[in-house]
Scaffold this active site. Structure first.
Site, PDB file in Angstrom:
ATOM      1  N   ASP A   3       0.857  -1.193   0.000  1.00 46.79           N
ATOM      2  CA  ASP A   3       0.000   0.000   0.000  1.00 46.79           C
ATOM      3  C   ASP A   3       0.888   1.237   0.000  1.00 46.79           C
ATOM      4  O   ASP A   3       1.087   1.891   1.024  1.00 46.79           O
ATOM      5  CB  ASP A   3      -0.927  -0.018   1.216  1.00 46.79           C
ATOM      6  CG  ASP A   3      -2.064   0.981   1.089  1.00 46.79           C
ATOM      7  OD1 ASP A   3      -2.202   1.585   0.003  1.00 46.79           O
ATOM      8  OD2 ASP A   3      -2.810   1.161   2.053  1.00 46.79           O
ATOM      9  N   PRO A  42      -1.613   7.005  15.245  1.00 42.88           N
ATOM     10  CA  PRO A  42      -2.908   6.565  15.777  1.00 42.88           C
ATOM     11  C   PRO A  42      -2.763   5.399  16.741  1.00 42.88           C
ATOM     12  O   PRO A  42      -1.746   4.689  16.735  1.00 42.88           O
ATOM     13  CB  PRO A  42      -3.665   6.156  14.511  1.00 42.88           C
ATOM     14  CG  PRO A  42      -2.582   5.647  13.612  1.00 42.88           C
ATOM     15  CD  PRO A  42      -1.382   6.522  13.878  1.00 42.88           C
ATOM     16  N   HIS A  61       3.331   7.001   5.471  1.00 43.76           N
ATOM     17  CA  HIS A  61       4.252   5.916   5.818  1.00 43.76           C
ATOM     18  C   HIS A  61       4.198   4.960   4.617  1.00 43.76           C
ATOM     19  O   HIS A  61       3.514   5.253   3.651  1.00 43.76           O
ATOM     20  CB  HIS A  61       3.891   5.219   7.144  1.00 43.76           C
ATOM     21  CG  HIS A  61       2.429   4.927   7.349  1.00 43.76           C
ATOM     22  ND1 HIS A  61       1.620   5.717   8.132  1.00 43.76           N
ATOM     23  CD2 HIS A  61       1.631   3.942   6.874  1.00 43.76           C
ATOM     24  CE1 HIS A  61       0.386   5.221   8.142  1.00 43.76           C
ATOM     25  NE2 HIS A  61       0.366   4.145   7.385  1.00 43.76           N
ATOM     26  N   MET A  70      -9.267   1.752  17.466  1.00 41.61           N
ATOM     27  CA  MET A  70     -10.586   2.365  17.365  1.00 41.61           C
ATOM     28  C   MET A  70     -11.112   2.896  18.701  1.00 41.61           C
ATOM     29  O   MET A  70     -12.075   3.663  18.727  1.00 41.61           O
ATOM     30  CB  MET A  70     -11.587   1.388  16.743  1.00 41.61           C
ATOM     31  CG  MET A  70     -11.820   0.130  17.547  1.00 41.61           C
ATOM     32  SD  MET A  70     -13.062  -0.959  16.805  1.00 41.61           S
ATOM     33  CE  MET A  70     -12.258  -1.539  15.323  1.00 41.61           C
ATOM     34  N   HIS A  91       4.358   4.139  13.419  1.00 45.03           N
ATOM     35  CA  HIS A  91       3.217   4.636  12.643  1.00 45.03           C
ATOM     36  C   HIS A  91       1.892   4.297  13.308  1.00 45.03           C
ATOM     37  O   HIS A  91       0.826   4.575  12.761  1.00 45.03           O
ATOM     38  CB  HIS A  91       3.251   4.099  11.216  1.00 45.03           C
ATOM     39  CG  HIS A  91       2.662   2.725  11.013  1.00 45.03           C
ATOM     40  ND1 HIS A  91       2.973   1.647  11.801  1.00 45.03           N
ATOM     41  CD2 HIS A  91       1.776   2.265  10.089  1.00 45.03           C
ATOM     42  CE1 HIS A  91       2.309   0.585  11.376  1.00 45.03           C
ATOM     43  NE2 HIS A  91       1.577   0.937  10.345  1.00 45.03           N
ATOM     44  N   GLY A  92       1.962   3.701  14.497  1.00 48.86           N
ATOM     45  CA  GLY A  92       0.753   3.351  15.233  1.00 48.86           C
ATOM     46  C   GLY A  92       1.119   2.529  16.446  1.00 48.86           C
ATOM     47  O   GLY A  92       2.276   2.538  16.897  1.00 48.86           O
ATOM     48  N   ALA A  93       0.127   1.811  16.970  1.00 48.58           N
ATOM     49  CA  ALA A  93       0.381   0.961  18.130  1.00 48.58           C
ATOM     50  C   ALA A  93       1.078  -0.330  17.728  1.00 48.58           C
ATOM     51  O   ALA A  93       1.891  -0.868  18.479  1.00 48.58           O
ATOM     52  CB  ALA A  93      -0.938   0.643  18.840  1.00 48.58           C
ATOM     53  N   HIS A 102      -7.155   7.224   7.544  1.00 49.08           N
ATOM     54  CA  HIS A 102      -5.980   6.381   7.321  1.00 49.08           C
ATOM     55  C   HIS A 102      -6.273   5.509   6.113  1.00 49.08           C
ATOM     56  O   HIS A 102      -7.195   4.699   6.134  1.00 49.08           O
ATOM     57  CB  HIS A 102      -5.712   5.499   8.552  1.00 49.08           C
ATOM     58  CG  HIS A 102      -4.629   4.479   8.332  1.00 49.08           C
ATOM     59  ND1 HIS A 102      -4.733   3.187   8.794  1.00 49.08           N
ATOM     60  CD2 HIS A 102      -3.422   4.564   7.707  1.00 49.08           C
ATOM     61  CE1 HIS A 102      -3.630   2.512   8.462  1.00 49.08           C
ATOM     62  NE2 HIS A 102      -2.829   3.332   7.805  1.00 49.08           N
ATOM     63  N   PHE A 122      -9.405   3.567   7.880  1.00 48.16           N
ATOM     64  CA  PHE A 122     -10.590   4.115   8.545  1.00 48.16           C
ATOM     65  C   PHE A 122     -10.769   5.586   8.207  1.00 48.16           C
ATOM     66  O   PHE A 122      -9.848   6.259   7.744  1.00 48.16           O
ATOM     67  CB  PHE A 122     -10.481   3.948  10.068  1.00 48.16           C
ATOM     68  CG  PHE A 122      -9.281   4.614  10.698  1.00 48.16           C
ATOM     69  CD1 PHE A 122      -9.224   5.994  10.879  1.00 48.16           C
ATOM     70  CD2 PHE A 122      -8.190   3.867  11.125  1.00 48.16           C
ATOM     71  CE1 PHE A 122      -8.118   6.617  11.457  1.00 48.16           C
ATOM     72  CE2 PHE A 122      -7.070   4.470  11.700  1.00 48.16           C
ATOM     73  CZ  PHE A 122      -7.044   5.855  11.867  1.00 48.16           C
TER      74      PHE A 122
END
EC number: 6.5.1.8
Length: 470
Positions: free
Chosen positions: A146, A368, A336, A371, A392-394, A254, A226
């Protein structure tokens, strides 16, 4: 006479192998044989394929013959015995598979430096959360499928109490003005400068992707993509937007480059594997030299896909902001799954951030949570050992399969209710319990970023299941 249609699928069907020869053959036939019939063109291509040496001196089709001759299997490239040292952030909770993949990456002959973010987990090629600097080479699977997957946050002038007072309107507009999932298309074609880019004509492989890109502009993917309404808490008294500390309604999205990016990734990964055969354990890290035609093609296509991903977000935000009658006060966004030309220790290198946020000194970004967990607006500190990167996130704690097997619908419903979050779509594979604790991840990268604000999700829309990537 039937209309001449030359594309990669047709060439593969008559026996051509995936690689640079596909682009060359399409270009030559379209430029010099456009008035020939489909049958005549296919017959000529079959003859060249059967005996390329017989055509190598031909002024026109010789280019195809040369590529076919050069396409003979290349000798396997050995990995370096001594790996490049790399920094690890949050090492106590990074899975073995991600470490193993990173250890392979830093043994590439082109590897210059690397780092591993605290949200890292196993992927394909470079681990998700892996950062790798390479010498004049780009790794398609170091960028990811992606391409240009992106975060985009718009802070709005809507009153915070409207999220509950007008919940129905927020939900309706979120449903009406977003489209999710593999193959998802917007109801009408939108104009955008990215669709006017010359790469769609200059690079033969991209020509047949233009229509798909046009139809999918302004839509979102599946998996963890999302669009959500929530509350931003600006905590820093001094910030780039001159906003007073406090709470604001915000829109966060995102998503990435949709089918355009996925097909670019698939095509050039195959090209790289043929031009750069590596040992089995590192085969997905095949790279393209930027001094080659294939390397330049991928670089241009990757940047196009990144700009396309950005345009998708901007169309989504524009529609929703207009529908709510809002005005944008500020915006923060970042890629990213991308590669950048940057200077490291005085030398230009190609920095791959696969699931990692650029965190150069003073650079803003969004990290992020899940949710129900908060996300963070951050300002980079320019830490050299991380290659100026952050998570880039958890990061995933469970695979999608394990999450579906381990988490029940009632458990997901309960945690959503406890946090006051409305979920539209989504699935158990994206449940909060499938992710690491974002606060733990953030604590592991205080040397990399400082927090400027927090985002608390309140209404989340995701795809209704389906494949991970489109």
């Amino acid at each position: 006479m039937s209309k001449l249609k030359i594309n990669g699928k047709m060439l593969l069907n008559i026996g051509f192998q995936q690689g640079p020869v596909i682009s060359v053959a399409i270009t030559v036939i379209e430029q010099h044989f456009k008035h020939h019939s489909q049958e005549e063109a296919e017959e000529l291509l079959k003859k060249i394929l059967a005996d390329p040496a017989a055509y190598v001196d031909d002024a026109i089709v010789g280019k195809i013959a040369e590529k076919l001759i050069k396409a003979a299997p290349a000798k396997e490239i050995a990995l370096r015995e001594t790996p490049v040292a790399y920094a690890i952030f949050g090492s106590n909770y990074i899975e073995e598979g991600a470490l193993r993949q990173m250890n392979n990456a830093v043994r590439l002959p082109v590897a210059v430096a690397g780092s591993l973010m605290p949200d890292a987990h196993q992927g394909y090629g470079l681990p998700i959360g892996g950062v790798l600097a390479a010498d004049n080479a780009v790794i398609p699977y170091g960028v990811g499928v992606d391409i240009g997957c992106r975060m985009c946050l718009s802070i709005l002038d809507l009153p915070v109490h409207s999220l509950t007072a007008h919940e129905g309107q927020y939900k309706r507009e979120l449903m009406d003005f977003t489209v999710f999932g593999a193959g998802g298309e917007w109801k009408k074609r939108e104009a955008d400068p990215v669709l006017e880019r010359s790469e769609f004509n200059d690079i033969p492989f991209l020509r047949h992707l233009f229509d798909k890109a046009s139809r999918q502009l302004g839509t979102s993917g599946s998996g963890n993509h999302f669009v959500e309404w929530g509350i931003v808490e600006i905590t820093a008294a001094q910030n780039e937007w001159n906003l007073a500390p406090g709470n604001y309604v915000a829109l966060l999205s995102h998503s990435g480059s949709r089918g355009l990016g996925a097909q670019i990734a698939g095509h050039y990964t195959q090209v790289a594997k043929e031009l750069c055969p590596l040992p089995q354990e590192a085969k997905h890290l095949a790279y393209l030299d930027l001094d080659t035609e294939a390397g330049q093609e991928y670089w241009l296509a990757m940047n196009l896909a990144g700009d396309y991903a950005s345009a998708c977000h901007h169309h989504i935000h524009k529609r929703l902001i207009k529908a709510m009658g809002a005005t944008m006060l500020a915006r923060v966004e970042n890629h990213h799954n991308f590669a950048w030309k940057e200077i490291h220790e005085g030398k230009e290198v190609i920095v791959h951030r696969k699931g990692a946020t650029p965190a150069g000194k003073g650079m803003l970004g969004i990290i992020p949570g899940s949710m129900t967990a908060p996300g963070f607006i951050v300002r980079g500190k320019g830490e050299v050992s991380s290659l100026q990167s952050a998570s880039h996130g958890a990061g995933r704690l469970m695979s999608r399969t394990k999450a579906i097997q381990s988490i029940t619908n009632s458990e997901l419903t309960k945690v959503l209710q406890e946090h006051g979050v409305t979920l539209i779509g989504g699935g158990l594979d994206e449940a909060p319990a499938a992710y690491k604790d974002i606060n733990t991840v953030m604590a592991a990268q205080t040397d990399l970023v400082e927090v400027v604000g927090r985002f608390l999700p309140k209404m989340v829309r995701m795809a209704d299941g389906g494949p991970r990537e489109d």
